[in-house]
Design an enzyme around this catalytic site. Structure first.
Site, PDB file in Angstrom:
ATOM      1  N   ASP A   1       4.486  38.024  -9.744  1.00  0.00           N
ATOM      2  CA  ASP A   1       3.262  37.391  -9.238  1.00  0.00           C
ATOM      3  C   ASP A   1       2.605  36.568 -10.348  1.00  0.00           C
ATOM      4  O   ASP A   1       1.639  35.836 -10.111  1.00  0.00           O
ATOM      5  CB  ASP A   1       2.296  38.419  -8.630  1.00  0.00           C
ATOM      6  CG  ASP A   1       1.929  39.530  -9.586  1.00  0.00           C
ATOM      7  OD1 ASP A   1       2.402  39.531 -10.739  1.00  0.00           O
ATOM      8  OD2 ASP A   1       1.145  40.423  -9.181  1.00  0.00           O
ATOM      9  N   SER A   2       3.182  36.627 -11.566  1.00  0.00           N
ATOM     10  CA  SER A   2       2.777  35.723 -12.641  1.00  0.00           C
ATOM     11  C   SER A   2       3.031  34.271 -12.231  1.00  0.00           C
ATOM     12  O   SER A   2       2.535  33.352 -12.888  1.00  0.00           O
ATOM     13  CB  SER A   2       3.520  36.049 -13.937  1.00  0.00           C
ATOM     14  OG  SER A   2       4.913  36.122 -13.701  1.00  0.00           O
TER      15      SER A   2
ATOM     16  N   LYS B   1       8.697  45.165  -6.544  1.00  0.00           N
ATOM     17  CA  LYS B   1       7.969  45.833  -7.625  1.00  0.00           C
ATOM     18  C   LYS B   1       6.521  46.016  -7.171  1.00  0.00           C
ATOM     19  O   LYS B   1       5.913  45.092  -6.633  1.00  0.00           O
ATOM     20  CB  LYS B   1       8.023  45.017  -8.918  1.00  0.00           C
ATOM     21  CG  LYS B   1       7.188  45.638 -10.058  1.00  0.00           C
ATOM     22  CD  LYS B   1       7.547  45.079 -11.407  1.00  0.00           C
ATOM     23  CE  LYS B   1       6.998  43.724 -11.731  1.00  0.00           C
ATOM     24  NZ  LYS B   1       5.514  43.593 -11.670  1.00  0.00           N
TER      25      LYS B   1
ATOM     26  N   GLU C   1       4.212  47.781 -19.472  1.00  0.00           N
ATOM     27  CA  GLU C   1       3.652  46.548 -20.044  1.00  0.00           C
ATOM     28  C   GLU C   1       2.536  46.859 -21.039  1.00  0.00           C
ATOM     29  O   GLU C   1       1.599  47.597 -20.732  1.00  0.00           O
ATOM     30  CB  GLU C   1       3.117  45.656 -18.908  1.00  0.00           C
ATOM     31  CG  GLU C   1       2.506  44.355 -19.416  1.00  0.00           C
ATOM     32  CD  GLU C   1       2.408  43.262 -18.373  1.00  0.00           C
ATOM     33  OE1 GLU C   1       2.890  43.452 -17.238  1.00  0.00           O
ATOM     34  OE2 GLU C   1       1.839  42.202 -18.702  1.00  0.00           O
TER      35      GLU C   1
ATOM     36  N   ASP D   1       7.719  40.714  -6.660  1.00  0.00           N
ATOM     37  CA  ASP D   1       6.450  41.449  -6.727  1.00  0.00           C
ATOM     38  C   ASP D   1       5.759  41.537  -5.373  1.00  0.00           C
ATOM     39  O   ASP D   1       5.731  40.563  -4.614  1.00  0.00           O
ATOM     40  CB  ASP D   1       5.491  40.734  -7.692  1.00  0.00           C
ATOM     41  CG  ASP D   1       5.459  41.384  -9.052  1.00  0.00           C
ATOM     42  OD1 ASP D   1       5.711  42.596  -9.154  1.00  0.00           O
ATOM     43  OD2 ASP D   1       5.175  40.665 -10.040  1.00  0.00           O
TER      44      ASP D   1
END
Ligand code: KIV
Length: 262
Positions: free
Chosen positions: A43-44, A111, A180, A82
């Site tokens: 989703d980045s 994810k 992360e 995502d």
């Protein structure tokens, strides 16, 4: 790498897994012929491809759009997509509909960030045959709760919370977990405490594998320089040089040449 089993085998064999993010067809084709093991449509995309400040602006349509483009170029790698901000918290029917759309666009797994309110849904998806990757530590969808993109788990309480969440995600059936921006020692403890692979970003060298945003490792953003990032190319400069050379050649009437004309 094409299956969930291969992720698990890499950990059993103490082999490192490499992943990169991918959002489009042209880079998917390059990645597909590289040695990188698997791709994430993160989703980045909301930040890297659409210019938003956070991942909160990614929605299911954005994820489906990018997953469909990537899956046309990826033939030999495992594709994870995502589940975007809040879209897993709008009821199970909505979640199942979203997973259906993402899988029909070409994903092999989803994810899902965090554990709060989602463990039952993760278990439900896994039992329904949907591979789920977890994501702990600095989960970007919670950026406003964390007060910025900050290291997580550097205090004892939060560290043991993240370890506990990792065990819960394993019990819920996740085939792997992204860790992360947490201290290296914590990711070592987690990686040793669970049998599924961990994939780190800003989590040191002890994870089973690593993931980076493709544009970050290619050096496309000259102003993004977090401690954890290694740039393998000065992509920003190389592309700008190529554009300026093209501009010069056109203006000096060097391009197109006779050879490049019909
Ligand atoms: O959205 C994303 O790109 C991610 C990775 C950085 C793990 O979640």
């Amino acid at each position: 790498m094409k299956t969930v089993e291969s992720f698990l085998r890499y950990k059993e064999d103490s082999k490192k897994i490499t992943m990169v993010t991918c959002y489009d067809f042209w880079s998917a084709q390059i990645i597909d012929n590289s040695n990188v093991d698997a791709v994430l449509i993160g989703d980045s995309a909301s930040m890297v491809m659409h210019g938003y400040d956070t991942t909160i602006n990614a929605d299911i349509d954005m994820m489906v759009f990018h997953t469909a483009a990537v899956s046309k170029g990826i033939k030999q790698k495992f594709i994870v997509s995502d589940i975007p901000f809040l879209s897993h918290l709008k009821g199970r029917n909505q979640l199942v509909e979203n997973v259906d759309k993402i899988f029909k666009a070409g994903a092999n797994a989803v994810k899902i960030e965090g554990t709060g309110n989602t463990l039952n849904d993760i278990e439900y998806l896994v039992k329904s045959g949907i591979p789920v990757m977890g994501h702990l530590g600095m989960t970007p969808q919670s950026v406003h709760q964390f007060g910025g993109f900050k290291l997580q788990g550097n205090g004892e309480g939060r560290a043991s919370q993240i370890l506990d969440e990792a065990k819960k995600l394993q019990d819920a059936g996740c085939f792997s977990i992204v860790l992360e921006m947490i201290p290296s020692e914590l990711s070592k403890t987690i990686t040793e405490a669970i049998s599924i692979p961990t994939i780190g970003i800003g989590a040191g060298k002890h994870t089973t594998g690593q993931i980076l945003v493709l544009q970050d490792l290619l050096g496309m953003n000259k102003d993004f320089n977090p401690k954890f990032l290694r740039k393998y190319l000065n992509g920003y400069q190389l592309i700008q040089d190529a554009l300026n050379e093209y501009d010069k050649d056109v203006k000096e009437e060097i391009f197109p040449s006779d050879k490049e004309s019909y």
